[in-house]
Design a protein around this motif. Structure first.
Motif: not given
Length: 292
Positions: A45, A174, A206, A262, A268
Motif C-alpha cells: 500500500d 476512501h 480497500e 488491496h 476486487r
C-alpha cells in the motif's frame, strides 16, 4: 461513459503548471523515491510509505505553491481534456454521495482533487507519480498525476474512460470512509495488531472502497444514465489488473497472500460488482463479511 454534458467540479486544484515539483526536486529524497518504487513493485500500500515519509520530512518539504481553482489551460489539449474529464467524474461523485448522505440525514463534505505532475507536497508527505493515485486523509484530498491514465492502459492493459473513472471513484471511496469514521477505526485497530493482521484490515478497507466505487456507479447510472456498453467491463479489467496477486506475479513471479494490502483480482472485481449491483451501504460491509 456519458459525461460530456456533466458539470465540472469546483474542487479541483490544478498544480500541473508549477504548483507541484518534479521528482528529484526539493522535498523528495532519493530514499523516498526508492521506497515508493519498492512499494508499488511489490504491491505494498503506497499510503504506508506516504505516511512514513510525511512523519520524517521537514515541514518545509510539504509546502507547495497555491494552485489556481479548477482545471487550467496547460497548452496540451490532450492532457487538458483528461483533466476536464477527471473534473466531471469528481463532480458526478459529489452529486451522488451528496444525495446519499442527505437521504441518510447527514451532510457530505466534498473532497478536493489535486492534479499534479511528477510530485507534490501533501499533508501525508511527498506525493509522487510513481505511487499512482492516492487519498490523503489528513487534508482530505485525492492526488492524481494524469500520466497514470497512460500507465493504466499501457502497463496494466486496462484502457477506457470508465476504467479511469473507477480509479477516481475508488479514491473518493476512501474519503467516504474517512468521513464516516471508518478510516480512524481501522487505523486504530491496525496499531493494535501485527503486520499480517494490519494487512488483513487494510485489504478490507480497500475492498470496501472498491464497493463504494460500484455503489457510486449504481446510483449515478440510475439517476443520470452514465454507463454505456462495455463500461462495466472496463472497470472490471482495471480491478483485475491492479489486484495484489496480479501485481505480485508480474513483479516477482510468485504470490504471497499474507502481504496483500488491496485484495486479489477476484476480490476486487467481486466487491466492485457487489456495490454496482446492490447499491446500498450495507452490502459494502467488508469488515463483517466472513468471505471476501
Amino acid at each position: 461513459m456519458r459525461l460530456d454534458d456533466g458539470r465540472e467540479s469546483d474542487n479541483i486544484e490544478d498544480r500541473r503548471g508549477g504548483g507541484g515539483f518534479p521528482v528529484g526536486g526539493r522535498g523528495i529524497g532519493v530514499g523516498t523515491i526508492v521506497l515508493a518504487l519498492v512499494a508499488m513493485y511489490f504491491g505494498v500500500d503506497p499510503s504506508v510509505v506516504l505516511n512514513v515519509a510525511g512523519n520524517l520530512q521537514a515541514p518545509e518539504a510539504q509546502q507547495h505553491a497555491p494552485a489556481a481553482p479548477g482545471v487550467q489551460d496547460s497548452g496540451d489539449p490532450a492532457q487538458d481534456a483528461l483533466a476536464r474529464f477527471t473534473s466531471r467524474v469528481l463532480a458526478d461523485t459529489e452529486d451522488t454521495w451528496g444525495a446519499l448522505f442527505r437521504a441518510a440525514g447527514s451532510q457530505y463534505r466534498e473532497p478536493r482533487l489535486v492534479l499534479y505532475t511528477g510530485g507534490t507536497g501533501t499533508a501525508c508527505g511527498t506525493g509522487q507519480a510513481a505511487m499512482g493515485p492516492f487519498y490523503c486523509p489528513a487534508d482530505q484530498k485525492v492526488y492524481l498525476d494524469l500520466s497514470f491514465y497512460r500507465e493504466l492502459q499501457g502497463r496494466f492493459g486496462a484502457p477506457g474512460d470508465f476504467a479511469q473513472a473507477y480509479v477516481i471513484a475508488h479514491e473518493v471511496g476512501h474519503h467516504v470512509q474517512n468521513q464516516l469514521g471508518i478510516a480512524d477505526k481501522v487505523q486504530q485497530a491496525r496499531q493494535r495488531t501485527d503486520e499480517r493482521g494490519a494487512n488483513r484490515l487494510q485489504v478490507r478497507m480497500e475492498l470496501q472502497a472498491d464497493c463504494f466505487a460500484g455503489l457510486w456507479a449504481h446510483h449515478a447510472n440510475r439517476s443520470r444514465g452514465i454507463l454505456e456498453q462495455g463500461d462495466v467491463e472496463e472497470a472490471l479489467r482495471a480491478a483485475t489488473a491492479i489486484g495484489d496477486d496480479t501485481l505480485q506475479k508480474q513483479a516477482r513471479g510468485v504470490v504471497v497472500p499474507e502481504s496483500f494490502t488491496h485484495g486479489s483480482a477476484e476480490q476486487r472485481v467481486r466487491w466492485f460488482r457487489r456495490g454496482l449491483e446492490k447499491g446500498d451501504f450495507a452490502s459494502c460491509d467488508t469488515f463483517s463479511a466472513r468471505t471476501l
